[in-house]
Each structure stands twice: as structure tokens, then as C-alpha cells.
Scaffold this motif. Structure first.
Motif, PDB file in Angstrom:
ATOM      1  N   PHE A  50     -42.560 -62.424 -14.142  1.00  0.00           N
ATOM      2  CA  PHE A  50     -42.112 -63.333 -15.202  1.00  0.00           C
ATOM      3  C   PHE A  50     -41.777 -64.714 -14.648  1.00  0.00           C
ATOM      4  CE2 PHE A  50     -38.645 -60.940 -13.427  1.00  0.00           C
ATOM      5  CZ  PHE A  50     -37.774 -61.938 -13.050  1.00  0.00           C
ATOM      6  N   ILE A  54     -41.172 -72.315  -6.060  1.00  0.00           N
ATOM      7  CA  ILE A  54     -41.025 -70.895  -5.734  1.00  0.00           C
ATOM      8  C   ILE A  54     -41.941 -70.539  -4.556  1.00  0.00           C
ATOM      9  CG2 ILE A  54     -41.316 -68.514  -6.569  1.00  0.00           C
ATOM     10  CD1 ILE A  54     -39.150 -69.884  -8.115  1.00  0.00           C
ATOM     11  N   CYS A  64     -38.888 -69.258  -2.676  1.00  0.00           N
ATOM     12  CA  CYS A  64     -38.412 -67.879  -2.696  1.00  0.00           C
ATOM     13  C   CYS A  64     -39.215 -67.046  -1.704  1.00  0.00           C
ATOM     14  CB  CYS A  64     -38.582 -67.311  -4.108  1.00  0.00           C
ATOM     15  SG  CYS A  64     -38.273 -65.537  -4.173  1.00  0.00           S
ATOM     16  N   CYS A  70     -42.217 -61.698  -8.615  1.00  0.00           N
ATOM     17  CA  CYS A  70     -41.802 -61.238  -9.946  1.00  0.00           C
ATOM     18  C   CYS A  70     -42.735 -61.809 -11.021  1.00  0.00           C
ATOM     19  CB  CYS A  70     -40.358 -61.643 -10.228  1.00  0.00           C
ATOM     20  SG  CYS A  70     -39.231 -61.022  -8.972  1.00  0.00           S
TER      21      CYS A  70
HETATM   22  S1  SF4 Z   1     -37.528 -64.123 -10.027  1.00  0.00           S
HETATM   23 FE1  SF4 Z   1     -38.758 -65.619  -8.851  1.00  0.00          FE
HETATM   24  S2  SF4 Z   1     -37.261 -66.588  -7.527  1.00  0.00           S
HETATM   25 FE2  SF4 Z   1     -36.328 -64.693  -8.261  1.00  0.00          FE
HETATM   26  S3  SF4 Z   1     -36.802 -63.144  -6.712  1.00  0.00           S
HETATM   27 FE3  SF4 Z   1     -38.422 -63.054  -8.263  1.00  0.00          FE
HETATM   28  S4  SF4 Z   1     -40.018 -64.390  -7.475  1.00  0.00           S
HETATM   29 FE4  SF4 Z   1     -38.175 -64.906  -6.376  1.00  0.00          FE
END
Ligand code: SF4
Length: 649
Positions: A386, A394, A379, A384
Motif C-alpha cells: 500500500f 521510500i 525505508c 509494503c
Molecule cells: S509502509 Fe512503506 S515505509 Fe513503512 S515499512 Fe512498509 S515499505 Fe517501509
């Protein structure tokens, strides 16, 4: 240092074949992509590789005239007093089940579309306990119970939903008569998910094999006979595929002790990072972590006798009664070089187009054959709080050029004959999507595609239009707890107003928009929850989103909340000691709640509300009405009724 160990070099197979297996259960509508990726990658390196989907094979074996006859035998062997309602119904209507199962499967595989009329007429299929919910609606709509839910959908979809209920009835019979852990999804999940101890799995695997286990063992051995591999890879994406994978390992080991078996995949990457349980190695030889290409390549070399055990990459092995993590430092294979996934060897025409959920986005998940592809590895946001941002899937963000991606797309369309793509990224990067869309349009490649994104402001109305023009039919993204205070705390990097503008642009471009929503986040109050539902209500009212789903927040040990709970105002509940899985972790949130209210109670109201909003029901009413709590317990929303309309300008 010599790359060869003296013990392995003397035992070198002249040629090596790798067999990647999908264990039960994953998806039944389309192949889970992990084996397609590994097989494509291995072949791109000149390694002979095959694949088989034992999840699909098992379900097709169970749901066949012979499978149902065997199931009937199991059901009759049970004392009458112990037979459940689904089992009794099945036995009472067995001749109809035996007559209809093959045609229903052919229909769900798309081989006999005209049967839709007979199924939708509701005279053909035996209608067991799963059909009761439909009949409850009959009283409301005066029709066949499906009218309001299906809207304008046609006969084929109705028939598909009815056929899915019929299969769900049969799944209940399999569970009650043959295998208490059986499910089409989440098979035996509780044995593995966040289980600190291997004991439950060990006990289940030591039990005499039941009907389902025996069929799975036969299928596994048949796949081995067909492919004659020296190395078998078991890919376990979810906890619900671990038991099946280990039963496969057990069967192969008993018959072919010379075959090496490796376990890897999403479940291993998240839950087994601190593995120290030696009994797991009674079923497999190796357990690999993270991006599979490099560890698998090193295993291939090891089995060929070209690499010692000490030079394996990110791999757990057992030495005597100890588990050891071997991690020879070698760079991962760049995303640009992982090759094109191949579905060669998977029975693409045999997957089942089920229609289980009436949620339009979930429908894309379970219905239809989608080629699965990633636009990038990892990502690009990785913030994020959580999310498992500390893990490789990720945190290692890598892209390939748009032209490489479209080359892959072209090759996949050529191979599968299917032009639908599901981009399975956790959050596809907007810049890559833009470049991809431009390249698709430049090459005039008519595909349809959908995927998951962050609703960030880069997705302007112009970009949404471009994406739609290139074939984008649906986008999902996290609005999480729809509250600016909590979105900031969870470092989502978006605001509610911004999500409204972005999603409205997507919807205006003709893209189906689904929002992932969350409740129960640290410090979330009842007021936050009511306000979040009001925002969601207005997003539906203003045509920004078409679909959504509320999940309960779960704290994992790999997420920022799990790693620094004090920063989120919570305290973790220590995990019990264990040698096996580790992922979810309980926490104590001191945020006060009114007496008799907790997140479970509120969650029921949220889910009911969103289900109705998706069908255009109750969108105008005060959101307090969705929470079944005494008057005065749920506060009035603090969000003005035209807040989203104002944000849209
Ligand atoms: S939840 Fe995880 S995968 Fe989704 S945007 Fe946020 S950091 Fe990236």
C-alpha cells in the motif's frame, strides 16, 4: 559541454542568498523540518541561506488583538442572515476575545504558565461552539467534562486543551467570515489533493485576496525584505500547503519579478511527477522532484549563472506554453553528507503547544517542541503493497553512521537548547536504532526521542530496553489490517503474534506504543474486519499497545496495488485526464459485502472501539457491539479470546 548558458552567464549575481519558506499550513507546535534541512545543507556548502515559517507567522498575526479586530470587521461586513453560529458567538463576545487572545497565545507558547489556573477554572475564556462536546460529557462525569478523558493529567494540560478549543472556535470564525478554505491543518487542501485539473487552484488564486491572503502576502514580502534573496524555495509537504505557497509566489513575483522561485517537497514528489500544467509557472519558476539537496544545488548554480538550464537536476521548467522536465544525470548527495539541519532563524520560542487530541501518540505530534531528524533516508524494507515504494523517499535507502547522527544530535541540542527528538523516518531501521542508542549511552547524552518503526522481530525485549534506556519514550508502527492473511497479501513481513510479542516487549520497557491500523484493504471481508478488531482488543487487554488509529486504505498510483491491481484482486477506476496532480486512485473490489454494509460503516465502529479502548472502556465486551448494525449482520469473531495471551506465552 559548457556548464554555462550564454544567456544566464551575463546576469550573474555577485552574491547569492537562498530563502526557504514554510507556507501555511503545516504544524504550529514545532517547525516543519524541510527548511531546516535545506538551510543546514546549503550553509554546509558555503551558500548563504535563511528560512522563515510563514505558517506560524500567519497564525500569530491572525490570532493577535489586531488580527481579531480585522476579523471582526470582516464578520460585520457580512449580511446578518449569512453569519454562522461561530461568527455570531464571536461578535457577541468580541471584547472577551480581544482581551484574552494575547495572554492565551503567551500561555500556549510557554511564556505564562500560571495562566493555566485561570483557563482551567473555565471562567476566563469565551466558550463557543467547540466547547459543546465537553459539556455533553458533564452529564456523564458530573465534573468539568474533561475528567474521564484527561485521567490523571494536571491543570496545565486541561488549560491547554481548553485554549486549543478556543483557538479552534476562532479558526471556524476565520473560515466563515474571511476565508472559506481556512483550517489550521489541511488549509485549502481540496484545491490541490489528487486534483487532475489546475482549474480550482487557478480560480482561487485569481480571486481578489481575502484577509488571510493579504496578511500572508505582507508577511512574505517582509521576509523577502529582511533576507533579500535571489532564490526562494517553497517547501510544500502536503496538499494543504499548496494554495498558501502559490499565494506567496504570487505576492513575491508581483513585487520582485527578478527573484527566482522554486517549489518542492512531499506533495510535489508524490503528486506532481507527471506535471504538464503550464499555469503553475505563473507562480513559480521551477518545480523540483525528490531529495531536494542536489536539485537545489543545481538551481543555485543556475541562478548564479554557473550552470545552464539544460543541466538542472530533476526540475520542471516552462518553455513557452510547454512544461519540460530537465534531468541532468548527477548523483544525489549521500545521506552522510547532507549536513546538520539548523533551526537558526526560526522563532523557536513562539511555537504553540496545542492539545487537540486526547490520543497520547497524536499528542506527541501536536504538543511540544521536538527537534526533527531522520535516522536514515528511505525505508530499508520497501515492500509494503500500500506504500509508495516506487518513489525516492521510500526506495532510496541510505544510512549515516551512529557517530555522525549523534554528532548531529549534539549540535542540534546545542543550537536549540531542546533535548526532545522526533525521528521522522517512515520506518527507522532497528540496526541503526541500536547503534544510535549505544552511541547515545556511550556519550551519556540525556535526550528523549520517539519515532516510527516496523514491528519486526529484531525488536527483542532486550533491544527495547536498550532503546528505552537511551531515551526512547514512544514508538509507532503499522499493524495495518490485523489479519495474517492480509498482512501477507500486503507484504508487511510481520504476523499478528509477532507484533504482539514485539509491542509487549516495548511496553514492558516503558515505551508508549501506538499502532497504525487500516481497513478497506483489497479483498477484506466483514469477517476480516471483526477479527482484526478482536486482535486489537486483545492487544490492549494484554498491555501490548496503548494507542492506535484506524485509517481507511487509499490506493495510490505509486504503490504496488496501484501498479498491479490484478495481483490484489481489484480493478482500478481510470483517472480523468489532467495536467496537474495525480496520486489517489479509485478501485473496484468485487469482494461481496452483506446488504447495507460497507467499509465506511465498519470504519465508524472501528474508530469508536479504539477510542474507547484507549481510555480503558469496553475492552472486555464482544467486539460486535461496536458496529451499529442490525443483529446477525456482523459475524462472531473467529479469533479465540486468549489468542494474544497464548502468543505471549
Ligand atoms: S509502509 Fe512503506 S515505509 Fe513503512 S515499512 Fe512498509 S515499505 Fe517501509
Amino acid at each position: 559541454m559548457s556548464p554555462q548558458s550564454s544567456s544566464s552567464a551575463g546576469n550573474r549575481p555577485s552574491r547569492l542568498k537562498v530563502l526557504s519558506l514554510i507556507p501555511p499550513m503545516t504544524q504550529l507546535n514545532t517547525p516543519y523540518p524541510s527548511t531546516a534541512y535545506l538551510t543546514g545543507f546549503l550553509r554546509s556548502r558555503g551558500i548563504e541561506a535563511g528560512q522563515a515559517d510563514l505558517a506560524l507567522a500567519l497564525v500569530l498575526r491572525l490570532l493577535s488583538p489586531e488580527g481579531l479586530a480585522a476579523l471582526r470587521g470582516e464578520a460585520l461586513a457580512r449580511p446578518e442572515a449569512e453569519r454562522s453560529a461561530p461568527v455570531n458567538f464571536f461578535l457577541d463576545h468580541y471584547p472577551r476575545y480581544a482581551r484574552t487572545i494575547a495572554p492565551v497565545i503567551a500561555f500556549l507558547q510557554g511564556r505564562d504558565d500560571t495562566l493555566a489556573h485561570r483557563i482551567a477554572g473555565r471562567g476566563l475564556l469565551p466558550e463557543g461552539p467547540r466547547f459543546v462536546a465537553l459539556d455533553a460529557y458533564d452529564d456523564e462525569d458530573g465534573g468539568d467534562g474533561l475528567g474521564w478523558a484527561f485521567g490523571a493529567l494536571g491543570t496545565t494540560d486541561r488549560a491547554r486543551h481548553l485554549a486549543t478549543l478556543y483557538l479552534n472556535d476562532l479558526a471556524d470564525v476565520i473560515r466563515d467570515a474571511a476565508d472559506p478554505s481556512f483550517e489550521f491543518v489541511r488549509y485549502a487542501e481540496s484545491l490541490a489533493a489528487a486534483q487532475p485539473s489546475f482549474d480550482p487552484l487557478a480560480q482561487a488564486l485569481a480571486a481578489p485576496p481575502n484577509l488571510v491572503d493579504r496578511m500572508l502576502a505582507e508577511l512574505a514580502l517582509a521576509a523577502v525584505d529582511e533576507h533579500r534573496p535571489q532564490l526562494v524555495l517553497l517547501s510544500v509537504p502536503f496538499p494543504g500547503s499548496v494554495y498558501g505557497a502559490l499565494r506567496i509566489g504570487q505576492a513575491i513575483r508581483a513585487r520582485h519579478p527578478e527573484i527566482r522561485i522554486a517549489l518542492g517537497g512531499g506533495f510535489v514528489n508524490t503528486e506532481l511527477r507527471e506535471l504538464s500544467e503550464p499555469r503553475l509557472f505563473d507562480f513559480v519558476d521551477f518545480v523540483t522532484l525528490d531529495g531536494g539537496e542536489r536539485p537545489v544545488l543545481s538551481l543555485v548554480e543556475h541562478v548564479r549563472g554557473e550552470r545552464s538550464r539544460e543541466r538542472l537536476v530533476r526540475t520542471f521548467v516552462r518553455d513557452g506554453s510547454e512544461v519540460r522536465f530537465v534531468s541532468w544525470p548527477e548523483p544525489d548527495i549521500p545521506f552522510e553528507e547532507v549536513g546538520t539541519p539548523t533551526w537558526d532563524g526560526l522563532p523557536i520560542a513562539q511555537y504553540l503547544s496545542l492539545l487537540d487530541m486526547l490520543n497520547p501518540m497524536h499528542r506527541l505530534w501536536s504538543d511540544g517542541r521536538w527537534n526533527k531528524l531522520t535516522v536514515a533516508h528511505g525505508c530499508y524494507w520497501k515492500k509494503c503493497s500500500f506504500c509508495d515504494v516506487s518513489l525516492d523517499y521510500i526506495s532510496r535507502y541510505e544510512t549515516a553512521s551512529a557517530s555522525t547522527l549523534v554528532d548531529r544530535i549534539e549540535r542540534i541540542v546545542e543550537e536549540t537548547g531542546q533535548t526532545g527528538f522526533h525521528f521522522v523516518d517512515e520506518a527507522a531501521p532497528p540496526k541503526m536504532l541500536k547503534a544510535l542508542a549505544e552511541e547515545l549511552l556511550r556519550r551519556q547524552l540525556p535526550i528523549s526521542w520517539w519515532g516510527n518503526v516496523r514491528f519486526e522481530k529484531t525488536f527483542t525485549p532486550e533491544l527495547s530496553e536498550l532503546l528505552a534506556e537511551s531515551g526512547c519514550i514512544a514508538l509507532s508502527g503499522g499493524l495495518e489490517v490485523a489479519s495474517d492473511r492480509l498482512l501477507a497479501l500486503m507484504k508487511k513481513g510481520v504476523t499478528v503474534d509477532q507484533v504482539a510479542r514485539v509491542t509487549r516487549g516495548m511496553a514492558d520497557a516503558g515505551i508508549l506504543v501506538h499502532a497504525y491500523l487500516m481497513y478497506g484493504f483489497p479483498t477484506q471481508t466483514v469477517q476480516d474486519t471483526v477479527d482484526a478488531l478482536e486482535y486489537v482488543r486483545q492487544l490492549f487487554e494484554n498491555g501490548c499497545i496503548h494507542s492506535g488509529f484506524f485509517h481507511r486504505f487509499v490506493c495510490t498510483v505509486h504503490s504496488p496495488v496501484g501498479q498491479d491491481p490484478a495481483a490484489y484482486g481489484v480493478e482500478l477506476v481510470p483517472l480523468p485526464p489532467g495536467r496537474f496532480a495525480k496520486n489517489d486512485i479509485g478501485f473496484i473490489d468485487p469482494t461481496p459485502m452483506p446488504r447495507g454494509v460497507d467499509h465506511d460503516v465498519l470504519g465508524r465502529g472501528l474508530k469508536k472501539a479504539i477510542y474507547n479502548f484507549m481510555h480503558g472502556v469496553g475492552v472486555e465486551q464482544d467486539v460486535r457491539a461496536w458496529f451499529e448494525l442490525p443483529k446477525g449482520v456482523v459475524p462472531k469473531t473467529t479469533v479465540r479470546r486468549d489468542r494474544i495471551a497464548l502468543a505471549l506465552g
